[in-house]
Design an enzyme around this catalytic site. Structure first.
Site, PDB file in Angstrom:
ATOM      1  N   THR A  64       0.857  -1.397   0.035  1.00 48.31           N
ATOM      2  CA  THR A  64      -0.041   0.069   0.133  1.00 48.31           C
ATOM      3  C   THR A  64       0.882   1.140  -0.032  1.00 48.31           C
ATOM      4  OG1 THR A  64      -1.912  -1.302   1.209  1.00 48.31           O
ATOM      5  CG2 THR A  64      -1.676   1.152   1.228  1.00 48.31           C
TER       6      THR A  64
ATOM      7  N   ASN B 253      -6.353  -9.939  -7.175  1.00 48.69           N
ATOM      8  CA  ASN B 253      -6.649 -10.792  -5.856  1.00 48.69           C
ATOM      9  C   ASN B 253      -7.587 -11.468  -5.606  1.00 48.69           C
ATOM     10  OD1 ASN B 253      -6.825  -7.899  -5.701  1.00 48.69           O
ATOM     11  ND2 ASN B 253      -7.936  -8.391  -3.800  1.00 48.69           N
TER      12      ASN B 253
ATOM     13  N   GLN C 133       0.155  -9.710  -6.669  1.00 48.74           N
ATOM     14  CA  GLN C 133      -0.251 -11.122  -6.705  1.00 48.74           C
ATOM     15  C   GLN C 133       0.240 -11.794  -7.814  1.00 48.74           C
ATOM     16  OE1 GLN C 133      -2.348 -12.554  -4.659  1.00 48.74           O
ATOM     17  NE2 GLN C 133      -3.119 -10.821  -3.584  1.00 48.74           N
TER      18      GLN C 133
ATOM     19  N   SER D  47       4.799  -7.157  -2.637  1.00 57.20           N
ATOM     20  CA  SER D  47       4.647  -7.237  -1.125  1.00 57.20           C
ATOM     21  C   SER D  47       5.034  -8.350  -0.518  1.00 57.20           C
ATOM     22  CB  SER D  47       2.986  -7.109  -0.711  1.00 57.20           C
ATOM     23  OG  SER D  47       2.726  -7.107   0.503  1.00 57.20           O
TER      24      SER D  47
ATOM     25  N   HIS E  56       4.178 -10.335   2.492  1.00 51.80           N
ATOM     26  CA  HIS E  56       3.481 -11.267   3.017  1.00 51.80           C
ATOM     27  C   HIS E  56       2.351 -11.935   2.046  1.00 51.80           C
ATOM     28  CE1 HIS E  56      -0.765  -9.093   3.508  1.00 51.80           C
ATOM     29  NE2 HIS E  56      -0.125  -8.220   3.303  1.00 51.80           N
TER      30      HIS E  56
ATOM     31  N   THR F 103      12.708   4.626   9.793  1.00 51.55           N
ATOM     32  CA  THR F 103      13.835   3.394   9.947  1.00 51.55           C
ATOM     33  C   THR F 103      13.228   2.252   9.314  1.00 51.55           C
ATOM     34  OG1 THR F 103      14.631   4.572  11.823  1.00 51.55           O
ATOM     35  CG2 THR F 103      15.001   2.321  11.921  1.00 51.55           C
TER      36      THR F 103
ATOM     37  N   CYS G 199     -11.277  -6.322   3.972  1.00 51.84           N
ATOM     38  CA  CYS G 199     -11.080  -4.889   4.146  1.00 51.84           C
ATOM     39  C   CYS G 199     -10.785  -4.813   5.655  1.00 51.84           C
ATOM     40  CB  CYS G 199     -11.890  -3.945   3.765  1.00 51.84           C
ATOM     41  SG  CYS G 199     -13.548  -3.926   4.319  1.00 51.84           S
TER      42      CYS G 199
HETATM   43  N1  PLP Z   1      -2.419  -4.910  -4.011  1.00 51.14           N
HETATM   44  C1  PLP Z   1      -3.120  -6.150  -4.077  1.00 51.14           C
HETATM   45  C2  PLP Z   1      -3.399  -6.806  -5.516  1.00 51.14           C
HETATM   46  C3  PLP Z   1      -3.223  -7.039  -2.938  1.00 51.14           C
HETATM   47  O1  PLP Z   1      -3.769  -8.124  -3.172  1.00 51.14           O
HETATM   48  C4  PLP Z   1      -3.004  -6.315  -1.882  1.00 51.14           C
HETATM   49  C5  PLP Z   1      -3.154  -6.841  -0.317  1.00 51.14           C
HETATM   50  O2  PLP Z   1      -4.061  -7.257  -0.056  1.00 51.14           O
HETATM   51  C6  PLP Z   1      -2.487  -5.061  -1.694  1.00 51.14           C
HETATM   52  C7  PLP Z   1      -2.119  -4.431  -2.957  1.00 51.14           C
HETATM   53  C8  PLP Z   1      -2.018  -4.451  -0.388  1.00 51.14           C
HETATM   54  O3  PLP Z   1      -0.609  -4.915   0.092  1.00 51.14           O
HETATM   55  P1  PLP Z   1      -0.253  -4.589   1.601  1.00 51.14           P
HETATM   56  O4  PLP Z   1      -1.046  -5.354   2.325  1.00 51.14           O
HETATM   57  O5  PLP Z   1       1.301  -5.150   1.462  1.00 51.14           O
HETATM   58  O6  PLP Z   1      -0.422  -3.402   1.757  1.00 51.14           O
END
Ligand code: PLP
Length: 383
Positions: free
Chosen positions: A71, A146, A174, A194, A196, A232, A322
């Protein structure tokens, strides 16, 4: 009985390699901006992680800006594009809220790029618009969705954008670990990933900028990340991210992931398609991620499906999850042309590195049982 986790697109469980790397990094202790020994050790760990990610993503280490997640990286990319004066702006109608909600704020005049019923961007429409409108266009298009798993034709999009002298900002969250890096490396001006979503920890992400493309530092502060992102760095999370990427993203790992997840998904989809009347698998006719299954059962609300599955010991999602925990009508399915009722009646099962093929079989059984309990027409109960 063990719970069954089928929500890897929301977050994928921490890989053991990431956990081990993080534990070592936590014990380093220092601040990577400090010049003493402890600081230098933290800095070395940070820069090693940057080198690893750059190697995986086929870019220079100085192209990588670490952030707190996708994000933040997406916002940084959009702010950079704004600062560089790109326009007109085109945003795909199936972007994640992390892109969508900020893009419409930065550019209320942005044009939406339409998609077909499978969620694929209309590249011809985009090409014509770019030709007509001119300027220095910015196109914001995700790599894969996603919710539906639809994979966008990034090569074709990138070709059109470059021919128009524009820039392409891509949410590749994704895609990473799910398709070969060769399919998206070098095609974009800003690329976001990302941690995670690939089995790294939450709270780390990265923005990859192409040569000559700025990352604009909008926040005053310590000037970390070569001045691009003050604050940081979360060294342990970044080290865990790089460790997860190292095991998840080379071509052999991606191939193994695709084999495992497509077989698991098939074990789920086939019995459900056979036994449950009225079920619609979204994006089944277009190129989609091997791990993702998005189902619409019109009239059986997604929130109720998720609750029923949770009670049965299964984690799946409805629409996009969400932070408030509320499940809304899927904006993505609406953009694909689904009715309001259908767009409120979808769930997504997403498998991943820790899935087993038996999970697909068990998920189908539990889903059909839940459907029967909800009064849906289930013709053959799976034993
Ligand atoms: N973009 C997509 C396609 C996602 O699936 C997600 C996570 O839900 C995000 C952005 C946001 O990622 P993060 O949780 O690392 O901010």
């Amino acid at each position: 009985m063990d719970r069954l986790y089928a929500d890897h697109n929301a977050t994928s469980p921490l890989r053991p390699e990431a956990r081990e790397a993080m534990l070592r990094a936590i014990d380093l202790g220092g601040n990577p901006s400090s010049v003493h020994g402890e600081g230098r050790a933290a800095k070395r760990a940070l820069e090693d992680a940057r080198e690893s990610l750059a190697h995986i993503l086929e870019c220079g280490a100085d192209a990588v800006t670490f952030t707190s997640g996708a994000t933040e990286a997406l916002h940084l990319a959009m702010e950079s594009a704004k600062a560089m004066g790109f326009g007109p702006v085109y945003v795909s109608s199936v972007e994640h809220d992390a892109v969508w909600s900020y893009a419409v704020k930065l550019w209320p005049e942005a044009q939406l790029i339409p998609v077909n019923p499978g969620g694929i961007l209309d590249v011809d429409w985009l090409g014509q618009e770019l030709d007509i409108q001119g300027g220095q266009p910015l196109v914001i298009a995700q790599g894969a969705n996603n919710e539906t798993g639809t994979i966008q034709p990034l090569n074709a999009i990138s070709t059109r954008v470059r021919a128009a002298g524009g820039a392409l900002l891509c949410d590749a969250v994704q895609l990473l670990g799910k398709v070969s890096v060769a399919q998206f490396a070098g095609l974009t001006d800003w690329l976001v990933v990302s941690s995670h979503k690939i089995g790294g920890p939450m709270g780390a992400g990265a923005l990859i900028a192409a040569p000559g493309i700025d990352v604009f530092n909008g926040r005053a502060g310590g000037g970390q990340e070569r001045g691009a992102r003050s604050g940081t760095e979360n060294v342990a999370a970044i080290v865990g991210f790089a460790a997860a990427a190292t095991v998840a993203c080379d071509d052999d790992a991606v191939q193994a992931y695709q084999d495992l997840t497509s077989r698991t998904r098939h074990a789920f989809e086939l019995p459900v398609a056979t036994a449950l009347s009225g079920v619609d698998f979204v994006s089944q006719t277009v190129r989609r991620l091997s791990n993702t299954s998005c189902l619409v059962v019109d009239g059986w609300e997604g929130a109720r499906q998720v609750m029923a599955m949770d009670l049965a010991g299964v984690a799946v999602s409805a629409g996009s999850a969400c932070s408030s925990g509320k499940v809304k009508m899927s904006r993505i399915l609406k953009a694909c042309g689904y009715s309001d009722s259908a767009a409120a009646s979808s769930i997504r099962a997403s498998f991943g590195w820790s899935s087993r093929i038996e999970d697909g079989v068990r998920l189908a059984e539990l889903y059909l049982e839940a459907a029967a309990r909800a009064g849906r027409n289930v013709t053959t109960q799976v034993a």
